[in-house]
Scaffold this motif. Structure first.
Motif, PDB file in Angstrom:
ATOM      1  N   HIS A 467     -14.316  91.281  34.157  1.00  0.00           N
ATOM      2  CA  HIS A 467     -15.368  90.958  33.191  1.00  0.00           C
ATOM      3  C   HIS A 467     -14.806  90.296  31.935  1.00  0.00           C
ATOM      4  N   PRO A 469     -14.817  89.630  28.078  1.00  0.00           N
ATOM      5  CA  PRO A 469     -15.281  90.389  26.909  1.00  0.00           C
ATOM      6  C   PRO A 469     -16.459  89.725  26.193  1.00  0.00           C
ATOM      7  N   LEU A 472     -19.687  90.507  27.933  1.00  0.00           N
ATOM      8  CA  LEU A 472     -20.136  91.889  27.727  1.00  0.00           C
ATOM      9  C   LEU A 472     -20.667  92.089  26.314  1.00  0.00           C
ATOM     10  N   GLU A 475     -24.098  90.989  26.464  1.00  0.00           N
ATOM     11  CA  GLU A 475     -24.924  92.025  27.110  1.00  0.00           C
ATOM     12  C   GLU A 475     -25.264  93.133  26.124  1.00  0.00           C
ATOM     13  N   LEU A 476     -24.283  93.522  25.309  1.00  0.00           N
ATOM     14  CA  LEU A 476     -24.522  94.567  24.315  1.00  0.00           C
ATOM     15  C   LEU A 476     -25.563  94.112  23.297  1.00  0.00           C
ATOM     16  N   GLU A 502     -23.217 101.964  31.598  1.00  0.00           N
ATOM     17  CA  GLU A 502     -22.791 100.961  32.575  1.00  0.00           C
ATOM     18  C   GLU A 502     -21.921  99.893  31.900  1.00  0.00           C
ATOM     19  N   LEU A 503     -22.273  99.555  30.680  1.00  0.00           N
ATOM     20  CA  LEU A 503     -21.480  98.577  29.943  1.00  0.00           C
ATOM     21  C   LEU A 503     -20.089  99.118  29.651  1.00  0.00           C
ATOM     22  N   ARG A 504     -19.989 100.393  29.356  1.00  0.00           N
ATOM     23  CA  ARG A 504     -18.677 101.011  29.148  1.00  0.00           C
ATOM     24  C   ARG A 504     -17.827 100.924  30.430  1.00  0.00           C
ATOM     25  N   LYS A 506     -17.989  98.634  32.747  1.00  0.00           N
ATOM     26  CA  LYS A 506     -17.514  97.246  32.859  1.00  0.00           C
ATOM     27  C   LYS A 506     -16.388  96.971  31.859  1.00  0.00           C
ATOM     28  N   ALA A 507     -16.499  97.566  30.681  1.00  0.00           N
ATOM     29  CA  ALA A 507     -15.508  97.314  29.638  1.00  0.00           C
ATOM     30  C   ALA A 507     -14.143  97.897  29.962  1.00  0.00           C
ATOM     31  N   LEU A 510     -11.547  94.548  32.069  1.00  0.00           N
ATOM     32  CA  LEU A 510     -11.684  93.276  31.361  1.00  0.00           C
ATOM     33  C   LEU A 510     -10.660  92.242  31.802  1.00  0.00           C
ATOM     34  N   LEU A 526     -15.660  94.364  21.152  1.00  0.00           N
ATOM     35  CA  LEU A 526     -16.492  95.095  22.119  1.00  0.00           C
ATOM     36  C   LEU A 526     -16.238  96.595  22.011  1.00  0.00           C
TER      37      LEU A 526
END
Length: 606
Positions: A467, A469, A472, A475-476, A502-504, A506-507, A510, A526
């Motif tokens: 992913h 950064p 993301l 997205e945030l 879910e974002l966490r 993916k983070a 990276l 991020l």
């Protein structure tokens, strides 16, 4: 955000954890806007040796978010309205903050500001002038009197230029393009900070007796916002929280009524601020049907009612089908003479002229945009956090603005608390001048923590996950805009927290292009943003009422039992823990001003 478990030592462009520069000093000021600059100036004026001070910024010298604050800076000078004074200014601030402000901090700002404006005048700030040469003052929303001093519509730029020139005259050291990624502490005491040079990728440790966070707010975490994308991403609040300090009032985000919107301006300008000075000088709001709709919502104060009131009025017009195709309304000042607009609003006039819009002939298209975070780090009366030797000021701190910020108070807060904190830190350094017996062990602990952090940074810089950064971060921003925007619900906030998890995930996977890449900076942004976003969502979910900038459609009323501040701290097992605190009471003088119930009458402008 979890650092990906990949070894980085020996990879091209990634420094080893024990290869770094060390800077020893008395005071590290993180942030080079008005708050940081004013603090540094005060330190020197209080007798601190400039060589003991370092101001650092993420951008070039003089390039800070302060320059984007255009409309003015508050202080009860009374150059037009002599009946104004600091107690009325305090009363207006408390009312605009829906009485969640810390009254002591409010009074600190409002009582000091007349003298501080005079000081800026003495230092050569290019204020616009009255006919008799005094700093001119204009109306801003929800102000009882004309108390917003200004320099055309470039007040923040003029302010920062004045402070930078003053600091340079006092030989205050400055270092640019440095990113602070971690505060280093031991046993509840600040030891310094760690970061990296954004040009070279080299690590830097700052061994400092005190640290002052003046690193801005968190509104760039929204899709539409008035900041540049790489500013106000929550650095200051997140750094303090991760070091063990508490946050407060993070759920309160001010959506300025008038951000640019519309295809004709282009994506680059979407959300950028159209200063409140346009309305302060008589600008009027119209919907797509040509109605001056604020007559329905606020017939007395009209376009100069509180920012939350005007922003929600615009949102309702759009929601009920009376907005433009781009989801906005029109702001029109064309009834004023061209020369008046060019003199009072030069930057706005030039900006729109460059985009093919003549403000003297036609309206501009606007819609609400995320503009200011009222919350931040919980501090005491001098700006010190829960961590001994760590201070937070400006938009990084909480307490002055409560549930909604009075226009013109952001610059005022930076100047007032820059002075207050500068004085406090100077006293502290004088008291500690003899040193202590445990300096060597403290230095060992500082470097031990720094090396562990640099190992983490190395793993992040060398990560080659799935992913990007920047993607993301986008997205945030979309998540907060959709679930914690101008209007909020329990279902939306709960969904936002689920999406954040879910974002966490993916983070933790990276793809980063090395320590000098933009992706490395975005990865750190991020990580900070995820912390602040969780505090914001949880606070907004906890506050089951509508108050100021926090509007819950499922709890539309203001609940007297919620006249409390929500405080966020790290729990014993790493999660966030929310508690509440009672609000203080104003002084007798300010209570008298509240009882007098002063209020702006918009029709004085007509």
């Amino acid at each position: 955000m979890e650092i990906p478990p990949r070894a980085a030592d020996g990879e091209p462009g990634v420094a080893a954890p024990d290869e770094y520069e060390t800077v020893d000093l008395g005071v590290l000021v993180v942030g080079a806007g008005a708050a940081g600059a004013r603090t540094a100036v005060e330190l020197v004026e209080q007798g601190v040796d400039p060589e003991e001070i370092l101001v650092i910024g993420k951008r070039g010298h003089g390039d800070a978010h302060t320059t984007w604050a255009r409309g003015g800076i508050n202080g009860a000078l009374g150059t037009h309205d002599p009946e104004d004074d600091w107690t009325v200014h305090a009363a207006d601030t408390l009312k605009e903050g829906h009485f969640l402000n810390d009254p002591g901090k409010v009074e600190t700002v409002t009582e000091r500001m007349p003298g501080l404006l005079r000081e800026l005048d003495d230092w050569g700030m290019a204020f616009s002038r009255t006919d008799d040469g005094e700093p001119d003052q204009r109306y801003f929303g929800a102000q009882s009197f004309r108390r917003t001093a200004f320099a055309g519509d470039h007040t923040g730029e003029s302010l920062l230029n004045t402070l930078v020139e003053r600091a340079q005259g006092l030989s205050v050291p400055y270092r640019e393009n440095v990113f602070i990624s971690r505060l280093l502490t031991e046993g509840g005491r600040a030891l310094g900070a760690a970061g990296y040079d954004m040009d070279t990728g080299e690590y830097v440790v700052f061994d400092a007796e005190t640290v002052v966070l003046a690193a801005g707010g968190y509104t760039s975490l929204y899709r539409r916002h008035s900041s540049r994308d790489d500013e106000n991403t929550g650095d200051g609040p997140a750094l303090a929280y991760l070091a063990g300090a508490r946050l407060m009032d993070v759920e309160f985000v001010q959506f300025h009524p008038t951000g640019m919107v519309g295809d004709r301006y282009g994506e680059e300008w979407d959300g950028r601020l159209v200063t409140e000075a346009v309305r302060g000088e008589g600008g009027r709001l119209f919907n797509a049907e040509g109605e001056r709709f604020m007559e329905r919502y606020s017939p007395d104060q009209m376009e100069l009612d509180a920012r939350d009131v005007v922003a929600r009025a615009i949102a309702r017009e759009v929601r009920e089908g009376r907005g433009t195709e781009n989801g906005g309304v029109y702001l029109d000042i064309s009834h004023r003479e061209r020369e008046f607009i060019q003199e009072r609003l030069p930057r706005m006039y030039e900006r729109f002229a460059d985009l093919g819009v003549d403000m003297a002939e036609e309206p501009v298209e606007v819609a609400p945009t995320a503009h200011y975070g009222m919350g931040g780090v919980r501090v005491d009366d001098e700006g010190e956090t829960d961590i001994d030797g760590l201070y937070a000021i400006g938009e990084t701190m909480a307490g002055v603005h409560g549930a909604n910020r009075l226009g013109g108070n952001s610059l005022a807060e930076t100047i007032a608390f820059g002075q207050v904190t500068g004085q406090a830190v100077a006293r502290r350094l004088a008291d500690d001048a003899g040193g202590s017996d445990d300096e060597a062990p403290e230095s060992d602990r500082l470097h031990d923590r720094a090396r562990h952090h640099f190992a983490d940074l190395g793993r992040l810089a060398g990560s080659d996950g799935s992913h990007e950064p920047e993607a993301l971060l986008d997205e945030l921003r979309e998540l907060l805009w959709e679930h914690a925007g101008l209007l909020r619900t329990e279902a939306g906030l709960a969904a936002g927290l689920e999406e954040l998890q879910e974002l966490r995930r993916k983070a933790s996977d990276l793809a980063v292009g090395g320590p000098t890449s933009k992706s490395f900076e975005y990865a750190l942004d991020l990580g900070f943003g995820l912390v602040v976003a969780e505090a914001l969502l949880r606070g907004a979910q906890e506050r089951t009422e509508s108050r100021g900038a926090h509007a819950r459609t499922d709890y539309p009323g203001t609940d007297p039992d919620w006249k409390r501040n929500i405080v966020v701290e790290r729990g014993s097992v790493g999660g966030m823990r929310l508690t509440t605190e009672s609000v203080g009471t104003p002084s007798e003088a300010v209570q008298e001003a509240l009882d007098a119930d002063h209020e702006l009458d918009y029709h004085q402008l007509e």
